[in-house]
Design a protein around this motif. Sequence first.
Motif: not given
Length: 97
Positions: A1-27
């Motif tokens: 169960m901890s691997d599942e929580k970790l993978s969800k956390s990693e997925a959320i972290a990668k999503s936030v990283e993609r959003i923060s790196d995008s030029q949309g927020l800068k625009a």
Amino acid sequence: MSDEKLSKSEAIAKSVERISDSQGLKAIGDGLGSGLVALSFALGIAAFVFGMAFLGNRDGNLHPQTKCFELQEIQGKIFNVNMCTGEIAEFKQPGNE
């Protein structure tokens, strides 16, 4: 169960990283900044225009000066009396100079 929580956390972290790196927020930030600058410029111009409209025709007195001049007859002569300044001058009628 901890691997599942970790993978969800990693997925959320990668999503936030993609959003923060995008030029949309800068625009969006650039657009909001430009909008605020334009709004402040327009408000400054409006304040100047309304200020000139309301204060541009002021004569420097805090209260309106009404009926400053009055004609008074003293010993058979007519004088122009300025009630605001206390100045007195003899009134010269046209044709009787």
